[in-house]
Motif scaffolding. Structure first.
Motif, PDB file in Angstrom:
ATOM      1  N   LEU A 155       8.880  21.520  -0.657  1.00  0.00           N
ATOM      2  CA  LEU A 155       9.179  21.245   0.744  1.00  0.00           C
ATOM      3  C   LEU A 155       8.649  19.881   1.166  1.00  0.00           C
ATOM      4  O   LEU A 155       7.628  19.413   0.648  1.00  0.00           O
ATOM      5  N   HIS A 156       9.341  19.258   2.125  1.00  0.00           N
ATOM      6  CA  HIS A 156       8.793  18.054   2.742  1.00  0.00           C
ATOM      7  C   HIS A 156       7.430  18.398   3.345  1.00  0.00           C
ATOM      8  O   HIS A 156       7.205  19.521   3.810  1.00  0.00           O
ATOM      9  N   ASP A 157       6.536  17.436   3.367  1.00  0.00           N
ATOM     10  CA  ASP A 157       5.173  17.697   3.833  1.00  0.00           C
ATOM     11  C   ASP A 157       5.138  18.342   5.213  1.00  0.00           C
ATOM     12  O   ASP A 157       4.316  19.214   5.483  1.00  0.00           O
TER      13      ASP A 157
ATOM     14  N   ALA B 188       0.829  -1.208   0.000  1.00  0.00           N
ATOM     15  CA  ALA B 188       0.000   0.000   0.000  1.00  0.00           C
ATOM     16  C   ALA B 188       0.864   1.257   0.000  1.00  0.00           C
ATOM     17  O   ALA B 188       0.557   2.237  -0.686  1.00  0.00           O
ATOM     18  N   ALA B 189       1.970   1.242   0.752  1.00  0.00           N
ATOM     19  CA  ALA B 189       2.818   2.434   0.876  1.00  0.00           C
ATOM     20  C   ALA B 189       3.540   2.764  -0.429  1.00  0.00           C
ATOM     21  O   ALA B 189       3.612   3.931  -0.833  1.00  0.00           O
ATOM     22  N   VAL B 190       4.080   1.752  -1.104  1.00  0.00           N
ATOM     23  CA  VAL B 190       4.866   2.023  -2.316  1.00  0.00           C
ATOM     24  C   VAL B 190       3.989   2.448  -3.487  1.00  0.00           C
ATOM     25  O   VAL B 190       4.501   2.907  -4.511  1.00  0.00           O
ATOM     26  N   ALA B 191       2.680   2.337  -3.342  1.00  0.00           N
ATOM     27  CA  ALA B 191       1.788   2.831  -4.393  1.00  0.00           C
ATOM     28  C   ALA B 191       1.756   4.355  -4.423  1.00  0.00           C
ATOM     29  O   ALA B 191       1.325   4.948  -5.415  1.00  0.00           O
ATOM     30  N   HIS B 192       2.216   4.994  -3.339  1.00  0.00           N
ATOM     31  CA  HIS B 192       2.262   6.458  -3.323  1.00  0.00           C
ATOM     32  C   HIS B 192       3.328   6.928  -4.307  1.00  0.00           C
ATOM     33  O   HIS B 192       4.448   6.398  -4.329  1.00  0.00           O
ATOM     34  N   PRO B 193       3.027   7.924  -5.133  1.00  0.00           N
ATOM     35  CA  PRO B 193       3.976   8.339  -6.176  1.00  0.00           C
ATOM     36  C   PRO B 193       5.293   8.908  -5.659  1.00  0.00           C
ATOM     37  O   PRO B 193       6.269   8.968  -6.408  1.00  0.00           O
ATOM     38  N   ARG B 194       5.357   9.306  -4.380  1.00  0.00           N
ATOM     39  CA  ARG B 194       6.607   9.852  -3.846  1.00  0.00           C
ATOM     40  C   ARG B 194       7.360   8.859  -2.966  1.00  0.00           C
ATOM     41  O   ARG B 194       8.338   9.223  -2.320  1.00  0.00           O
ATOM     42  N   VAL B 195       6.890   7.614  -2.927  1.00  0.00           N
ATOM     43  CA  VAL B 195       7.562   6.574  -2.142  1.00  0.00           C
ATOM     44  C   VAL B 195       8.188   5.577  -3.106  1.00  0.00           C
ATOM     45  O   VAL B 195       7.485   4.901  -3.857  1.00  0.00           O
TER      46      VAL B 195
ATOM     47  N   PRO C 125       9.853  15.657  -2.536  1.00  0.00           N
ATOM     48  CA  PRO C 125       9.721  15.914  -1.101  1.00  0.00           C
ATOM     49  C   PRO C 125       9.223  14.667  -0.374  1.00  0.00           C
ATOM     50  O   PRO C 125       8.512  13.838  -0.942  1.00  0.00           O
ATOM     51  N   ARG C 126       9.587  14.554   0.884  1.00  0.00           N
ATOM     52  CA  ARG C 126       9.130  13.424   1.688  1.00  0.00           C
ATOM     53  C   ARG C 126       7.641  13.551   2.017  1.00  0.00           C
ATOM     54  O   ARG C 126       7.145  14.650   2.255  1.00  0.00           O
ATOM     55  N   VAL C 127       6.962  12.429   2.052  1.00  0.00           N
ATOM     56  CA  VAL C 127       5.604  12.410   2.593  1.00  0.00           C
ATOM     57  C   VAL C 127       5.720  12.467   4.111  1.00  0.00           C
ATOM     58  O   VAL C 127       6.732  12.043   4.679  1.00  0.00           O
ATOM     59  N   ASP C 128       4.716  12.998   4.771  1.00  0.00           N
ATOM     60  CA  ASP C 128       4.717  12.911   6.226  1.00  0.00           C
ATOM     61  C   ASP C 128       3.738  11.828   6.660  1.00  0.00           C
ATOM     62  O   ASP C 128       3.098  11.169   5.823  1.00  0.00           O
ATOM     63  N   LEU C 129       3.624  11.637   7.951  1.00  0.00           N
ATOM     64  CA  LEU C 129       2.820  10.534   8.475  1.00  0.00           C
ATOM     65  C   LEU C 129       1.347  10.692   8.116  1.00  0.00           C
ATOM     66  O   LEU C 129       0.682   9.730   7.706  1.00  0.00           O
ATOM     67  N   ILE C 130       0.830  11.911   8.242  1.00  0.00           N
ATOM     68  CA  ILE C 130      -0.585  12.142   7.946  1.00  0.00           C
ATOM     69  C   ILE C 130      -0.876  11.900   6.469  1.00  0.00           C
ATOM     70  O   ILE C 130      -1.880  11.278   6.109  1.00  0.00           O
ATOM     71  N   THR C 131       0.014  12.372   5.597  1.00  0.00           N
ATOM     72  CA  THR C 131      -0.180  12.182   4.157  1.00  0.00           C
ATOM     73  C   THR C 131      -0.208  10.702   3.803  1.00  0.00           C
ATOM     74  O   THR C 131      -1.068  10.246   3.032  1.00  0.00           O
ATOM     75  N   LEU C 132       0.733   9.935   4.360  1.00  0.00           N
ATOM     76  CA  LEU C 132       0.791   8.510   4.035  1.00  0.00           C
ATOM     77  C   LEU C 132      -0.408   7.764   4.610  1.00  0.00           C
ATOM     78  O   LEU C 132      -0.975   6.881   3.955  1.00  0.00           O
ATOM     79  N   GLN C 133      -0.819   8.116   5.825  1.00  0.00           N
ATOM     80  CA  GLN C 133      -1.989   7.466   6.412  1.00  0.00           C
ATOM     81  C   GLN C 133      -3.234   7.732   5.569  1.00  0.00           C
ATOM     82  O   GLN C 133      -4.043   6.830   5.335  1.00  0.00           O
ATOM     83  N   LYS C 134      -3.380   8.961   5.119  1.00  0.00           N
ATOM     84  CA  LYS C 134      -4.535   9.290   4.281  1.00  0.00           C
ATOM     85  C   LYS C 134      -4.502   8.485   2.987  1.00  0.00           C
ATOM     86  O   LYS C 134      -5.533   7.985   2.525  1.00  0.00           O
ATOM     87  N   PHE C 135      -3.318   8.324   2.415  1.00  0.00           N
ATOM     88  CA  PHE C 135      -3.194   7.594   1.150  1.00  0.00           C
ATOM     89  C   PHE C 135      -3.535   6.115   1.326  1.00  0.00           C
ATOM     90  O   PHE C 135      -4.307   5.552   0.546  1.00  0.00           O
ATOM     91  N   VAL C 136      -2.978   5.475   2.349  1.00  0.00           N
ATOM     92  CA  VAL C 136      -3.209   4.035   2.521  1.00  0.00           C
ATOM     93  C   VAL C 136      -4.598   3.738   3.075  1.00  0.00           C
ATOM     94  O   VAL C 136      -5.035   2.581   3.064  1.00  0.00           O
ATOM     95  N   SER C 137      -5.307   4.773   3.557  1.00  0.00           N
ATOM     96  CA  SER C 137      -6.654   4.548   4.093  1.00  0.00           C
ATOM     97  C   SER C 137      -7.614   4.041   3.022  1.00  0.00           C
ATOM     98  O   SER C 137      -8.664   3.483   3.334  1.00  0.00           O
TER      99      SER C 137
END
Length: 347
Positions: free
Chosen positions: A205-207, A27-34, A62-74
């Motif tokens: 900028l990083h998230d 789920a995480a690597v599906a994010h375009p910035r991971v 830029p790095r994703v932050d925790l909230i951004t990644l949680q929203k994506f994998v939700s």
């Protein structure tokens, strides 16, 4: 059917629920910035273990932050499987010539202690160099909490400000009661399109460095040292009380879960210290009070009391008659400033 979830030392035991790290990684690597990811277990003060994730960002992104990644994998994962800790590395932690991923003991090797529900999101994000392939799974890895670099925010702001008509700018941190390292920006003149400016900043900028709020002013008041006056620091704390009975119910549930004073209906749940674990508790209370079939993922689409109440009303919320409007006291947290007056892009 038999499902292989991984070796017993690699799976994550969240309060008795066995979570496969591979599902989280997919789920995480599906994010375009991971670029790549490794899920691992992190101790938790109540749940025994929760999900941690090593993230290797895409180069130049830029790095994703925790909230951004949680929203994506939700969109694909149950809330219990959302990452609660991030560790940014330049490459995956692998062992030997086989390039086998080392996820065992990662939390202890990085000296990551037990996660607490009251712990700020930025205190759950770390950066570290990947261990050498020949290192043992017991060798320590030097990991540090990500820094909130206001100078970097100002550097990027100077580069992009002329494209958005910004004449003066200042960035601060420490203004928020629950997010003491949150970044905010003040810009002049008042006609600046803050949404367009924020979108540009997100691409540079990083998230976790992107200002949570950008406030426009006709001018920047400054003291002799060139820093914002106290009057400037209070602008972020406008309190908007509930205007509907549904908002009162949700504000009551929010205050029960997060503690503190009742928040403004436009306050952001995650910016106020909310986590995915606390989101589940909030939605559970909202479901019980209003009789609506909300899921924990709703809080990512509706992060304010105002938005969550509107969604609940659309679902046919049944509001108990005893609820009435409340007022919340504004925060008095003093920010840490860092700014520039009349800054212009570097040559």
């Amino acid at each position: 059917w038999i499902f292989l979830t991984g070796r017993s030392k690699e799976v994550i035991n969240r309060g008795g629920e066995i979570i496969s790290p591979f599902e989280v990684e997919e789920a995480a690597v599906a994010h375009p910035r991971v670029r790549s990811a490794v899920a691992f277990s992190v101790p938790h003060e109540v749940l025994q273990e929760v999900v941690g994730c090593v993230v290797v960002p895409e180069p130049g992104q830029p790095r994703v932050d925790l909230i951004t990644l949680q929203k994506f994998v939700s969109e694909t994962l149950h809330p219990s499987k959302w990452p609660q800790v991030l560790v940014f590395m330049d490459r995956l932690p692998c062992a030997g010539a086989t390039s086998k991923v080392q996820r065992i003991n990662l939390a202890s090797r990085c000296n990551i202690g037990a996660v607490k529900e009251t712990q700020a999101q930025t205190q759950r994000m770390f950066e570290a160099h990947a261990p050498h392939p020949g290192d043992s799974v017991n060798d320590s890895i030097r990991a540090t909490v990500v820094g909130i670099d206001l100078q970097e925010v100002m550097r990027v702001m100077r580069i992009v400000q002329s494209h958005h008509g910004v004449e003066q700018c200042v960035v601060i941190s420490g203004h928020h009661e629950h997010r003491k390292d949150a970044v905010c920006a003040y810009v002049t003149p008042e006609g600046v399109n803050t949404e367009a400016l924020a979108e540009t900043l997100r691409s540079h900028l990083h998230d976790y460095l992107v200002p949570l709020e950008i406030v426009t002013l006709s001018s920047l008041p400054n003291d002799p040292g060139g820093l914002p006056l106290p009057a400037l620091k209070g602008l972020l704390h406008e309190h908007i009380p509930p205007r509907t009975a549904t908002e009162v119910v949700i504000q009551d549930a929010w205050t029960f879960v997060l503690g503190g004073e009742p928040p403004s209906v436009r306050a952001d749940f995650f910016e106020r210290g909310g986590t995915s674990l606390l989101a589940g508790r909030l939605i559970s209370r909202v479901r019980g009070s209003l009789g609506v079939p909300m899921t924990a993922a709703s809080i990512f689409q509706c992060r304010t009391i105002q938005a969550l109440a509107a969604k609940a009303d659309e679902m046919g919320a049944r509001v108990p008659s005893q609820y009435s409007r409340r007022l919340a006291a504004p925060s008095s947290q003093s920010p840490e400033p860092c700014g520039a007056r009349g800054a212009s892009p570097p040559p």
